[in-house]
Design a protein around this motif. Structure first.
Motif, PDB file in Angstrom:
ATOM      1  N   GLY A   1      42.715  61.378   8.818  1.00 56.55           N
ATOM      2  CA  GLY A   1      42.935  60.985   7.351  1.00 56.55           C
ATOM      3  C   GLY A   1      43.540  59.670   7.218  1.00 56.55           C
ATOM      4  O   GLY A   1      43.285  59.022   6.307  1.00 56.55           O
ATOM      5  N   LYS A   2      44.519  59.422   7.672  1.00 56.92           N
ATOM      6  CA  LYS A   2      45.302  58.123   7.772  1.00 56.92           C
ATOM      7  C   LYS A   2      44.154  57.098   8.413  1.00 56.92           C
ATOM      8  O   LYS A   2      44.277  56.051   7.563  1.00 56.92           O
ATOM      9  CB  LYS A   2      46.395  57.952   8.638  1.00 56.92           C
ATOM     10  N   SER A   3      43.628  57.077   9.478  1.00 57.57           N
ATOM     11  CA  SER A   3      42.622  56.252   9.878  1.00 57.57           C
ATOM     12  C   SER A   3      41.315  55.833   8.822  1.00 57.57           C
ATOM     13  O   SER A   3      41.435  54.555   8.474  1.00 57.57           O
ATOM     14  CB  SER A   3      42.075  56.544  11.030  1.00 57.57           C
ATOM     15  N   ASN A   4      41.025  56.958   8.171  1.00 58.32           N
ATOM     16  CA  ASN A   4      39.991  56.510   7.218  1.00 58.32           C
ATOM     17  C   ASN A   4      40.552  55.936   5.900  1.00 58.32           C
ATOM     18  O   ASN A   4      40.018  55.212   5.368  1.00 58.32           O
ATOM     19  CB  ASN A   4      39.350  57.955   6.669  1.00 58.32           C
ATOM     20  N   TYR A   5      41.812  56.305   5.478  1.00 58.54           N
ATOM     21  CA  TYR A   5      42.308  55.669   4.169  1.00 58.54           C
ATOM     22  C   TYR A   5      42.741  54.387   4.604  1.00 58.54           C
ATOM     23  O   TYR A   5      42.419  53.304   3.629  1.00 58.54           O
ATOM     24  CB  TYR A   5      43.840  56.191   3.996  1.00 58.54           C
ATOM     25  N   VAL A   6      43.205  53.851   5.833  1.00 55.07           N
ATOM     26  CA  VAL A   6      43.595  52.416   6.093  1.00 55.07           C
ATOM     27  C   VAL A   6      42.056  51.588   6.415  1.00 55.07           C
ATOM     28  O   VAL A   6      42.033  50.411   5.977  1.00 55.07           O
ATOM     29  CB  VAL A   6      44.255  52.391   7.299  1.00 55.07           C
ATOM     30  N   LYS A   7      41.054  52.229   6.982  1.00 60.27           N
ATOM     31  CA  LYS A   7      39.825  51.771   6.804  1.00 60.27           C
ATOM     32  C   LYS A   7      39.299  51.351   5.473  1.00 60.27           C
ATOM     33  O   LYS A   7      38.770  49.989   5.139  1.00 60.27           O
ATOM     34  CB  LYS A   7      38.709  52.546   7.590  1.00 60.27           C
ATOM     35  N   ALA A   8      39.522  52.276   4.595  1.00 65.60           N
ATOM     36  CA  ALA A   8      38.957  52.126   3.038  1.00 65.60           C
ATOM     37  C   ALA A   8      39.890  50.734   2.692  1.00 65.60           C
ATOM     38  O   ALA A   8      39.309  49.929   1.756  1.00 65.60           O
ATOM     39  CB  ALA A   8      39.234  53.192   2.371  1.00 65.60           C
ATOM     40  N   MET A   9      41.185  50.838   3.081  1.00 68.03           N
ATOM     41  CA  MET A   9      41.895  49.596   2.332  1.00 68.03           C
ATOM     42  C   MET A   9      41.479  48.378   3.016  1.00 68.03           C
ATOM     43  O   MET A   9      41.560  47.406   2.202  1.00 68.03           O
ATOM     44  CB  MET A   9      43.431  49.838   2.870  1.00 68.03           C
ATOM     45  N   LEU A  10      41.003  48.244   4.264  1.00 67.04           N
ATOM     46  CA  LEU A  10      40.776  46.995   4.635  1.00 67.04           C
ATOM     47  C   LEU A  10      39.229  46.659   4.195  1.00 67.04           C
ATOM     48  O   LEU A  10      39.274  45.562   3.955  1.00 67.04           O
ATOM     49  CB  LEU A  10      40.489  47.300   6.428  1.00 67.04           C
TER      50      LEU A  10
ATOM     51  N   LEU B   1      38.356  47.223   1.017  1.00 71.16           N
ATOM     52  CA  LEU B   1      38.687  46.739  -0.322  1.00 71.16           C
ATOM     53  C   LEU B   1      39.302  45.478  -0.209  1.00 71.16           C
ATOM     54  O   LEU B   1      39.002  44.776  -0.844  1.00 71.16           O
ATOM     55  CB  LEU B   1      39.560  47.705  -0.992  1.00 71.16           C
ATOM     56  N   TRP B   2      40.032  45.258   0.890  1.00 66.48           N
ATOM     57  CA  TRP B   2      40.814  43.980   0.784  1.00 66.48           C
ATOM     58  C   TRP B   2      39.872  42.928   1.124  1.00 66.48           C
ATOM     59  O   TRP B   2      39.945  41.776   0.530  1.00 66.48           O
ATOM     60  CB  TRP B   2      41.784  43.853   1.965  1.00 66.48           C
ATOM     61  N   VAL B   3      38.812  43.024   2.025  1.00 57.11           N
ATOM     62  CA  VAL B   3      37.687  42.067   2.272  1.00 57.11           C
ATOM     63  C   VAL B   3      36.972  41.762   0.952  1.00 57.11           C
ATOM     64  O   VAL B   3      36.444  40.603   0.766  1.00 57.11           O
ATOM     65  CB  VAL B   3      37.014  42.380   3.582  1.00 57.11           C
ATOM     66  N   ILE B   4      36.702  42.891   0.183  1.00 58.56           N
ATOM     67  CA  ILE B   4      35.783  42.547  -0.913  1.00 58.56           C
ATOM     68  C   ILE B   4      36.622  42.089  -2.028  1.00 58.56           C
ATOM     69  O   ILE B   4      36.027  41.151  -2.426  1.00 58.56           O
ATOM     70  CB  ILE B   4      35.335  44.022  -1.470  1.00 58.56           C
ATOM     71  N   LEU B   5      37.753  42.288  -2.104  1.00 60.30           N
ATOM     72  CA  LEU B   5      38.752  41.391  -3.179  1.00 60.30           C
ATOM     73  C   LEU B   5      38.891  40.096  -2.699  1.00 60.30           C
ATOM     74  O   LEU B   5      38.913  39.054  -3.599  1.00 60.30           O
ATOM     75  CB  LEU B   5      39.903  42.136  -3.411  1.00 60.30           C
ATOM     76  N   LEU B   6      38.996  39.563  -1.408  1.00 61.75           N
ATOM     77  CA  LEU B   6      38.955  38.479  -0.800  1.00 61.75           C
ATOM     78  C   LEU B   6      37.769  37.564  -1.465  1.00 61.75           C
ATOM     79  O   LEU B   6      37.829  36.330  -1.692  1.00 61.75           O
ATOM     80  CB  LEU B   6      39.271  38.497   0.623  1.00 61.75           C
ATOM     81  N   LEU B   7      36.747  38.185  -1.095  1.00 60.06           N
ATOM     82  CA  LEU B   7      35.464  37.513  -1.351  1.00 60.06           C
ATOM     83  C   LEU B   7      35.375  37.284  -2.811  1.00 60.06           C
ATOM     84  O   LEU B   7      34.891  36.224  -3.383  1.00 60.06           O
ATOM     85  CB  LEU B   7      34.260  38.275  -0.694  1.00 60.06           C
ATOM     86  N   ILE B   8      35.715  38.326  -3.626  1.00 60.29           N
ATOM     87  CA  ILE B   8      35.448  37.992  -5.134  1.00 60.29           C
ATOM     88  C   ILE B   8      36.367  37.003  -5.630  1.00 60.29           C
ATOM     89  O   ILE B   8      36.067  36.054  -6.354  1.00 60.29           O
ATOM     90  CB  ILE B   8      35.612  39.310  -5.826  1.00 60.29           C
ATOM     91  N   SER B   9      37.685  36.894  -5.200  1.00 55.66           N
ATOM     92  CA  SER B   9      38.419  36.096  -5.580  1.00 55.66           C
ATOM     93  C   SER B   9      38.104  34.481  -4.974  1.00 55.66           C
ATOM     94  O   SER B   9      38.042  33.711  -5.944  1.00 55.66           O
ATOM     95  CB  SER B   9      39.929  36.038  -5.091  1.00 55.66           C
TER      96      SER B   9
END
Length: 87
Positions: free
Chosen positions: A49-58, A60-68
């Motif tokens: 559960g924690k692994s999946n949550y953290v992978k989703a955060m990573l 999202l961080w990459v997507i937000l970095l690209l958008i910015s």
């Protein structure tokens, strides 16, 4: 085979509320948060559960970095063209 069964059982364990609070506190610490995200995402002893949550955060961080980067490129070019002495 018994050792593998214990690892599978440990990885399938439920993450407690206290563990989630500790996770959130660790994620508030600069630089440590990035290191721990990768440790939790790709570590073998992290609950699923924690692994999946953290992978989703990573992701999202990459997507937000690209958008910015996509949006700040034209904005910075506009600022430089409009106010050349400011930059």
């Amino acid at each position: 085979m018994e050792y593998q069964d214990r690892i599978i059982d440990k990885n399938q364990s439920i993450v407690s509320v206290g563990n989630w609070i500790l996770t959130m506190v660790i994620l508030c610490i600069p630089i440590v948060n990035i290191i721990m995200l990768f440790v939790w995402a790709f570590g073998h002893n992290t609950p699923v559960g924690k692994s999946n949550y953290v992978k989703a955060m990573l992701i999202l961080w990459v997507i937000l970095l690209l958008i910015s980067l996509i949006f700040w490129g034209p904005i910075s070019r506009y600022m430089y063209a409009t106010y050349p002495g400011m930059i």
